[in-house]
Design a protein around this motif. Structure first.
Motif, mmCIF file in Angstrom:
data_model
loop_
_atom_site.group_PDB
_atom_site.id
_atom_site.type_symbol
_atom_site.label_atom_id
_atom_site.label_comp_id
_atom_site.label_asym_id
_atom_site.label_seq_id
_atom_site.Cartn_x
_atom_site.Cartn_y
_atom_site.Cartn_z
ATOM 1 N N MET A 86 44.271 50.713 41.430
ATOM 2 C CA MET A 86 44.205 49.345 40.925
ATOM 3 C C MET A 86 43.532 49.369 39.563
ATOM 4 O O MET A 86 42.753 50.259 39.270
ATOM 5 C CB MET A 86 43.399 48.443 41.858
ATOM 6 C CG MET A 86 43.951 48.268 43.214
ATOM 7 S SD MET A 86 42.769 47.283 44.148
ATOM 8 C CE MET A 86 43.789 46.774 45.475
ATOM 9 N N THR A 87 43.835 48.383 38.767
ATOM 10 C CA THR A 87 43.181 48.246 37.481
ATOM 11 C C THR A 87 43.162 46.775 37.096
ATOM 12 O O THR A 87 43.785 45.946 37.748
ATOM 13 C CB THR A 87 43.884 49.089 36.397
ATOM 14 O OG1 THR A 87 43.085 49.064 35.216
ATOM 15 C CG2 THR A 87 45.268 48.573 36.102
ATOM 16 N N HIS A 88 42.443 46.447 36.072
ATOM 17 C CA HIS A 88 42.376 45.070 35.588
ATOM 18 C C HIS A 88 42.804 45.063 34.128
ATOM 19 O O HIS A 88 42.491 45.967 33.375
ATOM 20 C CB HIS A 88 40.951 44.516 35.716
ATOM 21 C CG HIS A 88 40.814 43.151 35.116
ATOM 22 N ND1 HIS A 88 41.373 42.044 35.685
ATOM 23 C CD2 HIS A 88 40.224 42.739 33.980
ATOM 24 C CE1 HIS A 88 41.114 40.989 34.931
ATOM 25 N NE2 HIS A 88 40.414 41.391 33.889
ATOM 26 N N ASN B 251 46.969 42.744 36.483
ATOM 27 C CA ASN B 251 46.362 43.486 37.578
ATOM 28 C C ASN B 251 47.334 44.322 38.422
ATOM 29 O O ASN B 251 47.620 43.985 39.573
ATOM 30 C CB ASN B 251 45.575 42.543 38.489
ATOM 31 C CG ASN B 251 44.556 41.742 37.717
ATOM 32 O OD1 ASN B 251 44.074 42.180 36.687
ATOM 33 N ND2 ASN B 251 44.228 40.568 38.182
#
Length: 66
Positions: A3-5, A23
């Motif tokens: 996951m990343t933002h 996201n």
């Protein structure tokens, strides 16, 4: 699982300004007898990379058609 933002590019439903990032979420599950289960998605209507690619190539955006 990955996951990343990202920076805020997504306007919430009934919103006036961008508030959320796209996201991206990805995960994979190995299996012994079948193909692995793989999910790669964005939490927006279209991945921001697709919007940028459309803009660079002069095509319409996959989200808003401009």
């Amino acid at each position: 699982m990955m996951m990343t933002h990202t920076d805020k590019y997504i306007v919430p439903f009934c919103g006036a300004e961008s508030f959320f990032g796209t996201n991206p979420i990805a995960f994979g599950v190995p299996t012994l007898q079948h193909k692995p289960i793989i999910l790669d998605m964005a939490t927006s209507n279209a991945a921001f990379g697709k919007v940028l690619k459309a803009r660079e190539s002069g095509n319409k955006s996959p989200v808003i058609g401009v």
